[in-house]
Design a protein around this motif. Structure first.
Motif, PDB file in Angstrom:
ATOM      1  N   ALA A   1       1.614   9.804  -3.798  1.00 49.37           N
ATOM      2  CA  ALA A   1       2.858   8.875  -3.259  1.00 49.37           C
ATOM      3  C   ALA A   1       2.463   7.308  -3.491  1.00 49.37           C
ATOM      4  O   ALA A   1       3.384   6.619  -3.844  1.00 49.37           O
ATOM      5  N   LEU A   2       1.194   6.984  -3.507  1.00 54.30           N
ATOM      6  CA  LEU A   2       0.865   5.625  -3.959  1.00 54.30           C
ATOM      7  C   LEU A   2       0.715   5.487  -5.504  1.00 54.30           C
ATOM      8  O   LEU A   2       1.156   4.561  -6.148  1.00 54.30           O
ATOM      9  N   ALA A   3       0.153   6.486  -6.083  1.00 57.55           N
ATOM     10  CA  ALA A   3       0.026   6.340  -7.590  1.00 57.55           C
ATOM     11  C   ALA A   3       1.201   6.455  -8.439  1.00 57.55           C
ATOM     12  O   ALA A   3       1.378   5.872  -9.546  1.00 57.55           O
ATOM     13  N   ALA A   4       2.274   6.939  -7.582  1.00 57.65           N
ATOM     14  CA  ALA A   4       3.666   6.892  -8.367  1.00 57.65           C
ATOM     15  C   ALA A   4       4.220   5.506  -8.769  1.00 57.65           C
ATOM     16  O   ALA A   4       5.133   5.410  -9.669  1.00 57.65           O
ATOM     17  N   GLN A   5       3.674   4.579  -7.841  1.00 58.37           N
ATOM     18  CA  GLN A   5       4.238   3.105  -8.194  1.00 58.37           C
ATOM     19  C   GLN A   5       3.122   2.186  -8.960  1.00 58.37           C
ATOM     20  O   GLN A   5       2.070   2.327  -8.618  1.00 58.37           O
ATOM     21  N   PRO A   6       3.641   1.771 -10.155  1.00 54.05           N
ATOM     22  CA  PRO A   6       2.635   1.267 -10.958  1.00 54.05           C
ATOM     23  C   PRO A   6       1.305   0.247 -10.431  1.00 54.05           C
ATOM     24  O   PRO A   6       0.264   0.347 -10.756  1.00 54.05           O
ATOM     25  N   LEU A   7       2.093  -0.725  -9.523  1.00 53.97           N
ATOM     26  CA  LEU A   7       1.333  -1.504  -8.877  1.00 53.97           C
ATOM     27  C   LEU A   7       0.217  -0.896  -7.920  1.00 53.97           C
ATOM     28  O   LEU A   7      -0.817  -1.334  -7.902  1.00 53.97           O
TER      29      LEU A   7
END
Length: 987
Positions: free
Chosen positions: A523-529
């Motif tokens: 869930a975190l890793a799906a956003q690039p930053l």
């Protein structure tokens, strides 16, 4: 009106494409004054389909073949899109006539002509005249569906088929009024009708698709305007750095002149973006290599849709109709060459950290400078009160160091198309409120003005999704939403990261970061930053790879992430001799500052807070303390410095009247949720500390700060409860018991609170909205205390929560009513508890716990419990006469839930009212109402367990003695109709 597409007649289109003017004039004569027909007049010539057909076919085919030469002679940025539109108009009409030529009809097309006599007949009958004029009107102005990069080509051809059906129907209406048609046999006419209505539209679409493919060979833009580019790539392909944009647009820029002067300087500035790091290298551990933007940027997936009709891009449901796409480079090439894009901007939306700003930087670097002039305008850095042209000129000066007016800049670009990239529209909205809600409309007006001046431009505006509902949209605006990374993209990103840091990992004995470690945090890793954050966190000591058999839970991960980044920043300023102890203390203060920011968001129920609001919050809670104050009692100036160091806190800003207006938000909402829970438990746990007292009497508990922070919004979101549950499990069992007992005491104490601590602390959702009522704050605070007590104990009884009340269940009921009045519908829905009814030695009791998982039906309710009878009471039944008051009070409450139930129960109240409050007992079972049992037999008799149907029927028969004859008759009739009861059975 902004964004309205110009309609071209077939003749206009042919003229634009350089067809012979006398031949075009002959076509108009063959159409016999079509424009006069369209306005109700009669042309002097004859409408001869044969002549019109021949001219259309000859001129149209010639125009298609000569499109490449025509585009080669085009001069100026405004001419090419107009030529492309003209070419499309030609193939729309040409396709229909080609299909008509192949159609087998019982009459010759050469014979379909409108004689002078028939013209006079049409003129004398208005209905017939209109039928004839309708066909001519379509040829006079071809308003057929056009392809667009945001629309699937199949949707365009579907609409075009319906357009062809309309054209064919009008042609049939026209033909049926001619003498040659009437002279045919009925069989021949019927066959012709079928061919024109059923076959002609489909064949016209097939010819259109073939002609469209020919146009795409001469002008690549036609290929960009469809989604067919996507079909040549697999879903699993991961594309990088928008490189496809350069390749797709290279041919268009080949004949252009290179930019000069300021435009050349601006191009060099844009082209340098890929060689800059993704993040400031100081954000990571010492020695880490943060890769360049050109190396690490992966083209995200996206959804795109035109903004029109009900709903809007701020809601998730609105996007469900837009398919997920993976061809961002192809789409952008189409959007930048699509004629409709000259009338309204493209709105790019995404969550914080989705890569919106990075997209503008990469896109600007990839556009060929000979064909496009990208101008990136970071709205946070220009004066908000200035008009768009002034803001553009400010951005140009910042990027190049040169002053140039907008017209001078465009002239220095030669024939290149300006592409304005306005980055951070949400920052204007957040920092200036509704003052700039018309920003998108102003951009569209600028585009319209520039088109009128012969220098059409393209515009792109980025914004967070959360504020999209505060914008006004111009006609024709298209919205694009950036989607989270899919697993294939995350894996590819990890490969690039590990390659960039392979030497450092080897030197430090660290393992590369792999998918197995990251997958648990997808869930975190799906956003690039946020993926970059995880990588930087792991780069210190393989924190994500440690203890792979017993991974960190979510709360532990957030604690480690936040603490490590805080410590890293502190280590840069604390002397080495004092690092351990002092650095830990200062890192904790940093996190407490962040927690107050999180509370500022949470208590306002939004994802951002302005610097002014944060200043007010801190002043109200902590006073104007000096910079040397302890804890989180630090003035806002120091807090701002601390917040700016954390790149997972997004600082939006704009400049107005010479002042910098700023807002804060977390790159992911879960960071704020974690920090709210963290500080909540910290404040509540601190209540266990010894409290001095001047007497032996029991002292009150000083929960002022807890009440202030926890009385504006509930902690009941599922994510917050997951965080809280994890943190509570790390508290020692004996301390959990002590804290639960203390909070129960606070729950009793706070109901008598008459003073308001920190009275200046008044967070409100909107600046002009009134603050919460005192009663609502009491309700929210009490609900939050109960949530934490349940987390600490797992399950409690109403007697434990309200030991001083004589009727514990009534105490629970009254408190729940207070909570319900304090919550809005969304908060009440999230407030997930479960209850169980029981008896103890003192009477009835409730067991309360947090609800787990999906909502399940509550346990059956025993009327003995509700009316305070002993458990297992099997004496005579009882009744009450106030059934009508129950219906009335449900109406008076005015709530949605009560209203829904009342609506469903209105027929029961109307026809069986007394049965609602007539109660029946059964040996060894619960007491029920007559209405309950009747409905059970009517609705579910066939699904009851063996023996239960007979038991329910027996109870109903007993209860009929206690209701009026009218109700008795109705019950017997209902059950007899359902064959649950014989008409002659019973009294």
């Amino acid at each position: 009106m902004v964004g309205v597409r110009r309609l071209l007649s077939f003749s206009d289109a042919l003229a634009l494409l350089g067809c012979d003017p006398p031949a075009v004039a002959m076509l108009d004569r063959a159409r016999g004054g079509a424009l006069n027909f369209a306005t109700g007049g009669v042309g002097d010539g004859l409408v001869r389909i044969a002549d019109a057909r021949g001219s259309v076919l000859a001129l149209g085919r010639g125009a298609v073949r000569g499109l490449g030469r025509c585009l080669g002679r085009a001069e100026g940025r405004a001419e090419r899109p107009e030529l492309l539109q003209a070419a499309h108009t030609v193939i729309v009409v040409l396709a229909w006539f080609q299909a008509l030529e192949e159609l087998h009809l019982p009459v010759r097309l050469a014979d379909l002509q409108l004689t002078r006599r028939e013209q006079l007949a049409l003129a004398s009958a208005s209905h017939a005249a209109e039928r004839g004029a309708a066909f001519a009107r379509l040829l006079a102005a071809t308003d057929a569906p056009c392809p667009a990069p945001h629309r699937p080509f199949e949707a365009v051809t579907g609409e075009l088929r319906r357009w062809y059906e309309g054209l064919s129907g009008r042609f049939l209406d026209f033909a049926e009024g001619l003498h040659v048609w009437v002279s045919q046999t009925e069989t021949a006419r019927e066959e012709a009708r079928r061919a024109i209505r059923a076959e002609l539209p489909g064949e016209a679409v097939r010819h259109y698709e073939s002609l469209y493919a020919q146009l795409a060979q001469a002008a690549p833009e036609f290929g960009y305007w469809t989604t067919q580019i996507e079909h040549r790539a697999t879903r699993a392909e991961v594309r990088r750095s928008l490189r496809g944009v350069t390749e797709l647009l290279a041919d268009l820029a080949r004949t252009g002149r290179p930019p000069m002067d300021v435009a050349a300087s601006l191009a060099r500035s844009s082209e340098a973006a890929p060689s800059r790091p993704v993040l400031d290298a100081s954000s990571g551990p010492e020695g880490i290599r943060v890769p360049m933007l050109g190396e690490m940027y992966l083209d995200p997936d996206f959804r795109v849709r035109e903004v029109a009709g009900a709903g809007g891009p701020a809601t998730e449901s609105w996007w469900e109709e837009a398919p997920l796409r993976h061809d961002l480079t192809g789409y952008l090439a189409g959007a930048l060459t699509y004629a409709g894009a000259a009338g309204a901007p493209l709105l790019v939306l995404g969550q914080p950290g989705a890569g919106k700003s990075v997209l503008t930087r990469v896109l600007a670097s990839r556009l060929p400078s000979a064909g496009f002039l990208p101008v990136r305008v970071p709205l946070r850095d220009v004066r908000a009160e200035d008009d768009l042209q002034d803001q553009i000129e400010q951005a140009v000066r910042t990027a190049t160091g040169e002053r140039a007016s907008w017209p001078e800049l465009v002239r220095s670009a030669g024939g290149a198309v300006p592409v304005l990239l306005f980055d951070g529209f949400d920052e204007l909205l957040q920092t200036t409120g509704v003052h700039h809600s018309d920003f998108l409309i102003r951009v569209a007006r600028l585009q319209q003005r520039e088109a009128e001046q012969g220098r059409p431009i393209r515009a792109l505006v980025t914004s967070r999704i959360a504020v999209a509902d505060r914008a006004r949209y111009p006609e024709g605006l298209v919205a694009l939403r950036l989607e989270p990374f899919r697993p294939e993209q995350i894996r590819h990103w990890l490969v690039l990261w590990n390659e960039a840091n392979a030497d450092r990992f080897a030197a430090r004995g660290l393992r590369p970061l792999d998918w197995v470690a990251v997958e648990r945090h997808q869930a975190l890793a799906a956003q690039p930053l946020l993926l970059t954050m995880l990588a930087l966190y792991d780069a210190a000591d393989n924190a994500l790879l440690r203890d792979s058999d017993s991974p960190l839970d979510e709360a532990e991960l957030y604690e480690e992430l936040l603490t490590s980044f805080a410590r890293r920043e502190i280590d840069k300023t604390v002397p080495a001799a004092a690092q351990d102890e002092e650095a830990r203390a200062r890192a904790e203060r940093e996190l407490q500052r962040l927690s107050l920011v999180a509370f500022a968001l949470h208590n306002r129920r939004r994802q951002w807070v302005s610097a002014a609001e944060l200043d007010e919050d801190l002043a109200a809670l902590m006073g104007r303390a000096s910079a040397q104050a302890s804890g989180f009692r630090t003035p806002l100036g120091a807090a701002e410095v601390a917040l700016a160091r954390f790149f997972f806190v997004q600082r939006a800003q704009s400049v107005r009247d010479g002042r910098v207006l700023a807002t804060y938000e977390f790159l992911h909402a879960t960071f704020g949720e974690y920090l709210v829970v963290r500080l909540s438990l910290h404040v509540l746990t601190s209540l266990l500390a010894p409290r001095p007292s001047l007497s032996m009497a029991e002292s009150s508990i000083d929960d002022d700060l807890a009440y202030t922070l926890l009385s504006y919004a509930p902690l009941s979101s599922r994510q917050m409860l997951r965080f809280a549950g994890s943190m509570v499990r790390r508290i020692r069992p004996d301390e959990r018991s002590r804290l639960a007992a203390l909070l129960i005491a606070v729950l009793q104490q706070h109901g008598k609170r008459t003073h308001e601590p920190h009275s200046a602390y008044r967070p409100s959702r909107f600046p002009a909205s009134p603050g919460l009522r005192t009663s609502a704050r009491h309700g929210i605070y009490g609900a939050n205390l109960v949530l934490v007590i349940l987390l600490l104990k797992g399950r409690v009884s109403s007697g434990e929560l309200f030991p001083t009340w004589s009727d514990h269940a009534s105490a629970w009921h009254r408190h729940v009513l207070l909570w319900r009045s304090a919550f809005d519908e969304e908060q009440w829905t999230d407030f997930g508890l479960s209850t169980g009814h029981a008896w103890n030695e003192t009477g009835r009791e409730l067991g309360i716990s947090l609800r787990e998982g999906a909502v399940n039906p509550p346990e059956p309710l025993d009327m003995n419990w509700l009316y305070r009878n002993p458990e297992g009471n099997d004496g005579r039944g009882w009744s009450r006469s106030y059934w009508d008051e129950i219906q009335h009070k449900m109406d008076v409450s005015g709530g949605t839930n009560d209203g829904v139930v009342r609506h469903a129960m209105d027929p029961v109240f109307a026809w069986l009212g007394p049965a609602v409050t007539t109660f029946l007992t059964s040996p060894g079972g619960p007491a029920t109402s007559l209405a309950h049992d009747v409905l059970k037999l009517l609705l579910g008799a066939g699904e009851l367990p063996p023996g239960e149907e007979e038991a329910v029927r027996t109870r109903v028969l007993r209860a009929l003695d206690h209701v009026s004859p009218e109700v008795r008759t109705r019950v017997r009739r209902l059950l007899a109709q359902r064959q649950c009861l014989s008409p002659g059975t019973g009294p």
